[in-house]
Every structure is written in structure tokens, then in C-alpha cells.
Design an enzyme around this catalytic site. Structure first.
Site, PDB file in Angstrom:
ATOM      1  CG  ASP A  34       8.746 -55.011   9.485  1.00  0.00           C
ATOM      2  OD1 ASP A  34       9.594 -54.795  10.380  1.00  0.00           O
ATOM      3  OD2 ASP A  34       7.855 -55.866   9.600  1.00  0.00           O
ATOM      4  CG  ASP A  71       7.786 -58.019  16.568  1.00  0.00           C
ATOM      5  OD1 ASP A  71       7.117 -56.982  16.442  1.00  0.00           O
ATOM      6  OD2 ASP A  71       8.178 -58.703  15.598  1.00  0.00           O
TER       7      ASP A  71
HETATM    8  C1  DGJ Z   1       7.739 -57.905  12.641  1.00  0.00           C
HETATM    9  C2  DGJ Z   1       9.020 -57.168  12.829  1.00  0.00           C
HETATM   10  O1  DGJ Z   1       8.865 -55.821  12.498  1.00  0.00           O
HETATM   11  C3  DGJ Z   1      10.106 -57.832  11.977  1.00  0.00           C
HETATM   12  O2  DGJ Z   1      11.296 -57.108  12.105  1.00  0.00           O
HETATM   13  C4  DGJ Z   1      10.265 -59.264  12.403  1.00  0.00           C
HETATM   14  O3  DGJ Z   1      10.789 -59.326  13.694  1.00  0.00           O
HETATM   15  C5  DGJ Z   1       8.941 -59.990  12.319  1.00  0.00           C
HETATM   16  N1  DGJ Z   1       7.908 -59.278  13.017  1.00  0.00           N
HETATM   17  C6  DGJ Z   1       9.059 -61.380  12.879  1.00  0.00           C
HETATM   18  O4  DGJ Z   1       7.878 -62.016  12.951  1.00  0.00           O
END
Ligand code: DGJ
Length: 730
Positions: free
Chosen positions: A542, A474
Site C-alpha cells: 500500500d 484482497d
Molecule cells: C488493502 C489494500 O491493500 C488497499 O489497496 C485497499 O484495497 C484496502 N485494503 C481496502 O480496504
């Protein structure tokens, strides 16, 4: 009198530069259907005279008159294959430099070129250019992927001047396209709202797509676009170019309709705050710009890029992927060993291959219990995970599934032991307040020591847990405070950061070539073919609301193949679980739900869906995608995937409008089938307790019928999503 003379001279100049003369060299970079042709005139000027459909007879490229030049090109450079700034150029350059002696101009003349087969179906053409007055060389590379109709191009820049040369701009590609009208489709967005398309007609002057965000660079605008010629982009007809820059940092793509109404395109690293000092003898390599040209609409363009990506770019593009259960939305930061072990069992019960533990498992002095602390301290939190990751890996395996882990290796929380120990490893400005994005700072990946540290984060986790089955990488912050304490040249920061990142990724990929890795950046903040060299898949957004996803995935599908597109079923949105599952199946399926909260039918449906997915995944991942009905144009979105031998297809349709009577009122014409083959149509993903009227119909249909008359999937307010499988009946 003198004005007449000037005009005559100009006319002669135009004639000599715009038309081919005997002795001109023509360099044809060809795929099966496309050609990019560079003409070199007697003065060794390299210009682009054709970008479009390949001609049957390559000799005829010589007859093309100056690439649609419709009047006076005062410079002879409007269609330069790599436009140098200074000298006589009047338009947007591809390259701008200041020589060691302070001369701010560049002249680039052809020296020689060569073409060689790199692999079966891949030809690399190299064109060597040089400044006649300075020991300054630019080499243009064009890699033509014959069968996929994709051209990858990049540039290297080198000099042997007495002192350093400053590169102010250094594009990867410079193209020239003549047409009457140009329609650019570009994409914009933000967190949970990625990839919104805008199509606009380009008029004389410049349109820039760019980012200055550093990391998470695509948050507002990704480096992918479509340009349709003469008419707005159509799915199955018309000339369309799909292009994308393979670079995970600041980029700039300039579209300039020149005074002759031809389109110039310059794509590369963003020159913003990035003047690059090149020492003598050192080579600067630009990232690749990738494009495909289609004369049969954006559908063909997408399929070209998908085939190319599976075969040549994405690791294991022809291989397998794992289905998974992620705990992010199910638990956020609130979990412990007990909760997780229960989730492993849930994952097994659901039928996925792997459990993915997300953010929140690390940090002790500053526990990662929310997003305000702990990043950088990659030791298991002893309260949450007293027995460590190794124990979890084993427990998951005992439950019958594999275990994967979330990491955000490039980042650091100001509240962390890492920051306390190495404040100099962080990008921040002297004498300035620190600005935080999601409460965090970016590590200085331009520093080789930091690169080693970032490498070791991933390496340690995998070495200690050799059966680990998945990494989610990430990146949640943009670059604020753009300054490195150890990088002697501040304007190298943005470039060196990405190169440092790639260096780490390359090392990891070399050491763990088959480890599945997800490229994630606070949703889809980093989706490009530079990073996708190292990642098996990416996280588009997300936002997992089923309805929103129809649109988001639709737009990513122009450039990226389904095998690399991670879609998770979550609790976002108001759509039923069937709808969310059907949408998530159009890619790499995963879940992020509390399995124990599913009712009996939901669980039964999901278990069956995973079994069905296993049966159809090859068609979805390796088949050709055909977009049938756009959610932007009607009540229904409809897409299908067709296997290469055209013996199987899977067809998804969704209601995207809930007005009275909205639905698939008429048959939808299918695409990509074999007209001569006969197909049976069967509905998949039927919700327990419901019945499909389609499955009562034992009729077989020819591909010809299905593509001419069509078939109604019967999408309406009661059947908001429908998945149909077509199988050749022999
Ligand atoms: C952003 C990501 O897109 C999410 O899927 C998740 O992993 C969060 N970060 C965790 O902090």
C-alpha cells in the site's frame, strides 16, 4: 583398543557413504546450465552429491566425492535427498512421522526413478522412495525447466498402514550445497514497509525463515530468499541460488550449516501446529519449492525466474494487461454513483483502460462505510449505489472504459448479516474472546460449504456482470482464533485453509481463465507463486510513495516479473508526479489519484505517459530486467529492460538521496545490449515545459560502448527521475 576399532568402523562407514562406488546410480536433474545430482548407493540411500553448474559430461557426476564432505558424517544422511527423522538422523529432518503402530522413525530407501519430457523444454524426474519396514512411500518430484534454469520440486507422501499415520513435518524440498561461505538474503517488513532485505553470513547451526500468520502470511517475512556462495551476493557474478516456496500459508525454510560446513536446506509448510493425520491410501502433496541457481550473480537468477513465471506460471504471462484508475486513495469509503460516474469520465480523460471500484460498495444492514462493518454482505449498498453494479458497469462502458471490482471474499465483519446467519462459518475458538485483525474475522475455508460460498461471491458478480473487466482480491486479516468448528482435526487447519483457498481459486480460474485478477493482501501480505497460478498480477504494497517504491519494487524484482507487479501513481510521498509515474511504469501501471485535482501540466504529462507506456509496455513486460545501480549503494537507482531481440531497451534512473551534489556523477554502464548493434538514446516522459539535453544529441552508440564506457542519464536534484529509450538504429 575398542575406541580404535570404533573409529575404524566409522571411517569405513564414512568412506562407503561419502564416495561413489561402482554400481551407484546417479540421477541427474539438469537444465541448460544447472544440475542437481542424486546418488543412490548400494544400500539404496539417496543423497545429493551436486547442486550447481551442470557438467559437460554427465558420466563425471560419478566422480564427485561425497559432495564436499570434509570429515565424518556419522550418519551418511547429512546430504540425504529427503532426510527422515528418527533412526540415525542427527540434523534437521525433511520429514518426521509417527507410524500407525507408534514407531516414531522413518527410513527412506530408493526404489526406482524415471524421467520423462512433460512438454518442450520441461523434464519431470520422479524418484520413488520407501520405508523398508513399513508400507510408507515418499515420492520426490523434480521438474526441470531447461531454458529458464528453474527447478520446481515437491513431494508426495502415502502409506497403506493399518491405521492413520501422523506427519509432523513434511517438507517440499531438501537440498544440499557445499561452499566455503554462505550468505543468505532474506526479506522482512510489515504493512506499507514490505521487502526489506537483510544479508547475513550463515554459520554452523540453523537459521529459520517462517510465518505463522496463516492468511496474509507474508506480512512480516515472504517465502523468497537468495543464498550466495563464498561471497555476498553480487549482481553479475558469483554463485547465487534464488528460491521461493509456492505456498500462501504458513511456511518454514530452514538453512542449516552442518557439522561438515555444508549447507542443508529444508523448505515447506510450517510444521507449527500442523501435525497432519494421513489416512491409509490417501496421498499428501506438498507445495512446490522453486529455485534457480546462477553462476553469474543474482541478475541472472532473477531473469531466470521472470522468464519461467511468464511462460509457465502466471496466467497470460505472455499476454496483455489493463491500465486502470482505482478509487481507493481518491475516495476511500466515501463515494456514490454520481462521484463514481464522474471518475469514469476522469479515467477516460486520463487514458486508462479500466476503472477499479475498491472497498465500500456493499452492505445494507451494516453498511461498509468504514472498515468496521459489512464484510461478507456482498450486496450493493442501496444508498451509495441505488442502481447496482450493473448500472456502473454500463456507465463506465458508456464513458469508454471497462469496470472492475474489489472483493475480500475470505473475510467477515463481526457486524454483518453473514456473521449473524452463519456464526459457525468463522474461524474462532470455543471459550475464548474473539480477536480481530482490522476489525474482521477469517471465514473457515476448510469447510466445503464456505468454499462454495466464497466461490459464489466472485461467481455471482461476474455472472451478473459478464463484461466485468477485473477483480481485485484482497485479504486484510491474519488468522487469529485458529480453530474451525467443523474441521475434525484442529491441527489440519492451516494446511486445509490454504488448500480450500486454492480449491476456490482453481474453480474460478477454470471458469474465468482470462479474467484479469489482482492478488492483494493489505498491501503485499500474500505474494507467492502458489497463488500466482491464479492471478495475473499482485499488489506489492500500500506504500506508493515514489521513493519508497524504488526500494520495494527493487526487492520484489529479484523474484517476480514486472508484468505481474502492479504499481499505482498516487499522492503518497513528496516526489513530483513525474517521479511517481516513472517508478510506477516499471511494472503494470495504474493510478489512484483524483484526476480532477491534477493541474494542466500534470494531466498533460500523465496522458502522454499512458500513451508512451502503450508503446514501451512490451519491452517492460517481456524484456529482460537488468539492475544497473543499487539504491542501497549509491545516490541513484538504475534499472533497464531489454527486449529479447535486443533492439529496444527502456532505462529508468532515480535520485534516491537528496544530499548536496547527489546524482549520477559518472556514466552508468548498461547491460544486456548487443555489443555489435548501434543504438539511439531518447528521453521519454519529459515533463511539459522542460527540455531534455539528451534529446539534442544525435549520436548513436554501439552496445559495446554503452556497456563498457556507459552513459550518464544526468540524474540530479533538478532531474530526479529519468527514463531513456534505446532503439537500434539500422
Ligand atoms: C488493502 C489494500 O491493500 C488497499 O489497496 C485497499 O484495497 C484496502 N485494503 C481496502 O480496504
Amino acid at each position: 583398543m575398542s575406541r580404535l576399532f570404533t573409529s575404524l568402523v566409522l571411517l569405513l562407514l564414512i568412506m562407503s557413504t561419502a564416495w561413489s562406488a561402482p554400481g551407484d546410480i546417479h540421477i541427474a536433474i539438469e537444465t541448460n546450465r544447472t544440475a542437481l545430482v542424486i546418488r543412490v548407493d548400494k544400500d539404496q540411500n539417496p543423497t545429493i552429491v551436486h547442486l550447481g553448474q551442470r557438467l559437460n559430461n554427465a558420466d563425471e557426476y560419478a566422480q564427485i566425492a561425497g559432495n564436499g564432505k570434509r570429515g565424518e558424517d556419522y550418519t551418511g544422511l547429512y546430504n540425504s535427498a529427503y532426510t527422515p527423522a528418527g533412526g540415525r538422523n542427527l540434523l534437521e529432518p525433511a520429514i518426521q512421522v509417527t507410524h500407525a503402530d507408534g514407531n516414531p522413525s522413518l527410513d527412506l530407501r530408493y526404489v526406482r526413478h524415471e524421467s520423462k519430457a512433460e512438454a518442450s523444454g520441461v523434464t519431470l524426474t520422479t524418484v520413488y522412495l520407501k520405508d523398508p519396514q513399513y508400507p510408507f512411500d515418499v515420492t520426490l518430484y523434480y521438474k526441470a525447466y531447461q531454458h529458464e534454469d528453474v527447478i520446481e520440486q515437491w513431494t508426495t507422501i502415502r502409506h497403506t498402514e493399518k491405521k492413520n499415520v501422523v506427519l509432523h513435518k513434511y517438507a517440499s524440498a531438501n537440498l544440499y550445497i557445499p561452499a566455503h561461505k554462505y550468505y543468505l538474503t532474506h526479506f522482512h517488513g510489515d504493512w506499507a514497509n514490505e521487502m526489506n532485505p537483510t544479508e547475513e553470513r550463515l554459520t554452523e547451526g540453523m537459521k529459520l525463515l517462517d510465518t505463522k500468520l496463516g492468511t496474509r502470511a507474508d506480512l512480516f517475512q515472504p517465502p523468497s530468499f537468495l543464498v550466495a556462495l563464498n561471497q555476498p551476493a553480487q549482481e553479475d557474478e558469483g554463485e547465487v541460488m534464488a528460491g521461493t516456496l509456492a505456498w500462501s500459508g504458513n511456511y518454514q525454510i530452514a538453512f542449516e550449516v552442518d557439522p561438515l560446513h555444508n549447507l542443508r536446506l529444508m523448505a515447506g509448510i510450517n510444521p507449527y501446529a500442523s501435525a497432519y493425520t494421513l489416512t491409509p491410501g490417501k496421498e499428501f502433496v506438498t507445495p512446490s519449492f522453486l529455485f534457480t541457481y546462477s553462476s553469474t550473480g543474482k541478475g541472472t537468477a532473477s531473469r531466470n525466474l521472470h522468464r519461467w513465471a511468464r511462460k509457465f506460471r502466471i496466467p497470460q504471462g505472455k499476454g496483455n494487461r489493463v491500465t486502470l484508475l482505482n478509487n481507493w486513495e481518491a475516495t476511500f469509503f466515501d463515494f456514490n454513483e454520481e462521484k463514481l460516474t464522474a471518475l469514469f469520465k476522469d479515467g477516460k480523460k486520463l487514458g486508462v483502460d479500466l476503472f477499479l471500484l475498491d472497498d465500500g460498495w456493499f452492505g445494507n444492514k451494516y453498511p461498509r462505510n468504514d472498515d468496521r462493518a459489512g464484510l461478507g454482505d456482498w450486496q450493493e449498498n442501496v444508498k451509495k449505489l441505488p442502481h447496482g453494479l450493473g448500472y456502473l458497469v454500463k456507465e463506465a462502458e458508456k464513458a469508454g472504459i471497462k469496470f472492475g471490482i474489489w472483493l475480500e471474499p475470505e473475510m467477515v465483519s463481526p457486524k454483518s448479516e453473514l456473521y449473524e446467519k452463519h456464526p459457525d462459518w468463522v474461524l474462532k475458538l470455543p471459550n475464548r474472546q474473539e480477536y480481530y485483525f482490522r476489525n474482521q474475522l477469517v471465514l473457515d475455508l476448510t469447510n466445503p460449504k464456505v468454499q462454495d460460498f466464497v466461490f459464489s461471491i466472485v461467481d455471482n458478480v461476474v455472472t451478473k456482470n459478464p463484461t466485468l473487466g477485473y477483480i481485485k482480491w484482497d485479504c486484510n486479516a491474519v488468522i487469529y482464533n485458529a480453530f474451525s468448528a467443523t474441521n475434525s482435526n484442529p491441527s489440519h487447519l492451516y494446511v486445509d485453509y490454504v488448500q480450500g483457498l486454492y480449491n476456490v481459486m482453481e474453480r474460478l480460474h477454470t471458469k474465468y481463465p482470462t479474467l484479469p485478477m489482482m492478488l492483494c493482501s493489505g498491501g503485499g501480505g500474500r505474494v507467492d507463486y502458489g497463488a500466482l497460478r491464479y492471478f495475473t498480477e499482485f499488489w506489492p504494497s500500500d506504500n506508493t510513495d515514489g521513493l519508497e517504491r524504488v526500494f520495494i519494487q527493487w526487492n520484489y524484482s529479484y523474484f517476480f516479473p514486472s508484468i505481474a507487479t502492479c504499481n499505482h501513481v498516487t499522492d503518497w510521498g513528496k516526489q513530483p508526479i513525474k517521479f511517481r509515474t516513472d517508478v510506477a511504469m516499471m511494472g503494470k501501471l495504474g493510478y489512484d489519484i483524483v484526476v480532477s485535482k491534477l493541474d494542466e501540466k500534470e494531466l498533460q504529462f500523465s496522458q502522454q505517459a499512458l500513451k508512451t507506456y502503450e508503446q514501451i509496455k512490451n519491452v517492460l513486460w517481456q524484456g529482460d530486467l537488468f539492475r544497473l545501480a543499487s539504491p542501497y549503494e549509491g545516490d541513484v537507482a538504475s534499472l533497464m529492460y531489454v527486449s529479447e531481440p535486443k533492439d529496444r531497451a527502456v532505462w529508468f534512473s532515480y535520485l534516491t538521496n537528496n544530499r548536496y551534489k547527489a546524482g549520477s556523477l559518472a556514466p552508468i554502464r548498461l547491460k544486456g545490449l548487443d555489443p555489435a548493434k548501434k543504438y539511439t538514446v531518447r528521453e521519454l516522459n519529459i515533463y511539459p515545459g522542460t527540455k531534455s539535453s539528451i534529446n539534442d544529441d544525435a549520436t548513436t552508440y554501439s552496445g559495446n560502448y554503452l556497456m563498457t564506457v556507459g552513459f550518464n542519464p544526468k540524474v540530479d536534484a533538478r532531474r530526479t527521475s529519468v527514463v531513456l529509450e534505446l532503439t537500434e538504429s539500422k
